[in-house]
Write an enzyme that holds these catalytic residues in place. Sequence first.
Site, mmCIF file in Angstrom:
data_model
loop_
_atom_site.group_PDB
_atom_site.id
_atom_site.type_symbol
_atom_site.label_atom_id
_atom_site.label_comp_id
_atom_site.label_asym_id
_atom_site.label_seq_id
_atom_site.Cartn_x
_atom_site.Cartn_y
_atom_site.Cartn_z
ATOM 1 N N CYS A 21 -4.636 2.601 -3.691
ATOM 2 C CA CYS A 21 -3.378 3.087 -3.113
ATOM 3 C C CYS A 21 -2.254 2.085 -3.312
ATOM 4 C CB CYS A 21 -3.522 3.409 -1.629
ATOM 5 S SG CYS A 21 -4.710 4.694 -1.317
ATOM 6 N N GLN B 46 -4.581 -5.074 7.079
ATOM 7 C CA GLN B 46 -5.634 -5.982 6.604
ATOM 8 C C GLN B 46 -5.687 -7.303 7.372
ATOM 9 O OE1 GLN B 46 -7.921 -5.027 4.540
ATOM 10 N NE2 GLN B 46 -6.935 -3.110 3.945
ATOM 11 N N ASP C 47 3.093 -4.713 8.127
ATOM 12 C CA ASP C 47 1.909 -3.863 8.015
ATOM 13 C C ASP C 47 0.679 -4.752 8.189
ATOM 14 O OD1 ASP C 47 -0.351 -2.606 7.070
ATOM 15 O OD2 ASP C 47 0.495 -2.049 5.131
ATOM 16 N N HIS D 210 0.867 -1.170 0.000
ATOM 17 C CA HIS D 210 0.000 0.000 0.000
ATOM 18 C C HIS D 210 0.914 1.232 0.000
ATOM 19 C CE1 HIS D 210 -2.839 2.944 1.740
ATOM 20 N NE2 HIS D 210 -3.810 2.110 1.430
ATOM 21 N N LYS E 127 -10.273 -0.275 10.775
ATOM 22 C CA LYS E 127 -10.605 -1.402 9.903
ATOM 23 C C LYS E 127 -11.047 -2.606 10.732
ATOM 24 C CE LYS E 127 -7.105 -0.150 6.453
ATOM 25 N NZ LYS E 127 -7.790 0.503 5.345
#
Lengths: 142, 412
Positions: free
Chosen positions: B366, B204, B201, B123, B227
Amino acid sequence: MELSELYREVILTHATHPHHYGEIENPDKKAHGSNPLCGDSFDIEIKMDGDKISEISFIGAGCSISKASASMMTEMARGKTVKEFYDLLDKMEKLVRGELAEKDAEELGDLAALAGVSAFPVRVKCAILPWKTLKNAVEDDD
Amino acid sequence: MNSLAGCCKKDFSTLKVKIYGKRLVYLDSAATSLKPESVIESITDFYRNHNANIHRGVYLLSQEATQLYEKTRSKLKKFFNTPEEGEIIYTSGTTGAVNLVASSWGRTNLGEGDVIVLSEMEHHSNLVPWQIVAREKGAELAYIPVTDSGELDLEEYKRIFKNHSVKIVAVNHISNVLGTLNPVEEIVRQAHMYGALVLIDGAQSAPHIPVDISRMDPDFYTVSGHKMLGPTGTGFLYGRRGILKSMPPYQSGGDMIEEVSLENATWNELPYKFEAGTQNIAGFVGLGAAVDYLSRMGMDRVRKHGEELSVKAREKLSSIKGMKFYGPEKGSPGGVLSFNIEGAHPHDIGTILDSEGIAVRTGHHCAQPLMKRLSVPATARASFYIYNDEQDIESLYSGIHKAVEVLKLGVK
């Protein structure tokens, strides 16, 4: 919101069979335009004959609204002087924002089909992108 | 499988909103999730009954606010099973967390010729901060390639270490476009063998799968609270205490200092050194309620649900002419399904789906370098979460049929 107002036949036809799609040999001016939010991207090349846009072409990727707008723009802008193009650009921006009087819209031919975009605010930038890019090409000093 | 969505749909008021008079089919949870009533309630309760600034009042209300704010930190430590030697630093989200590391750790530890390893499926938030610090310090970027099946090429990854001085590896746990679950434990092991640090990261992965930070053993792990049912403007950076201690402050001001004179200042202890100024206190109280909600549900069930929906959606949509999917065939633990229909631009699909009340994301998500790798300008993405069910897949299927009709895709 009426989808049939947005995706009119003439728009879909221009989008799938765009006019003046490609590159021209030895262009006098060119510009690249992209929309950072959606990734739509166009390259426009023109040849000038004095103050007139004598030849124009575009390549790029985008949604049917931006592609149809680019295709119709090449038809309308070819043979116009820079000043005439600026007038047209002004009308076009008013059209897609729903601010153009109906009788002025009639003069725009196929382009008038883009009036439906005004009901879809997030898509206005799609319709305008090729026009902004051509404006940058016209003003390209390199 | 519908039991999960069946029992929790009622907790999400947003699902009652009508879109052009139609039922909302929310398939954009990878961008931000809906918020359950308990989260919304905890935020209003904070403002109504406990509102005060934290860490500085001697009065009871301030102590209450501090306790509520800090309680979320201990909930997060438990939920993500962080090791003893780790700290959780509140940030505005993953972007804030990666920027903190790239700026604070990067500026003090990177130099000429040092290598930062990223992947082609990052991303922009785990890409641009590294590009900036690399340019500033003369460091170089190396990329783990993405295979045609949408996975990281680990052989290539390992090769990078042979002739480069790798200082840090920063990759996502689950791709926001492809839905791929990356083998982060193997990635961490390899990097540590060469003395390099690893940032994972988790934007998600944290909302979708059980994440055990102790087992994964990264040096940094970043999360977006919004999220995972939490409020917007919340997230955190997990980091090893020793590394965080050696890092200079990222932002400075109130609450992050120990002592300040006219000429100088010393820094507060961790994690407060990195939490300058008045924080999003109510937001982190809300994030605590989100963690409670997901804990009650059980992350194994959450993962199973999202994965099954992504598989079923792929099966159902595959019968549509010209349909092309991006990402692993076996479905995504992140509940993500990216697709394109031949001859149609995803924006047009998105606008037509919207007219049916279906919210999907269209564009480059993104992740422009990944779009380039896939040779597409953009994709449409449906992402599923706990409140989605098979009926939503049916709606998506009918919506795409409508798009095919409106765009006259069959009649060229």
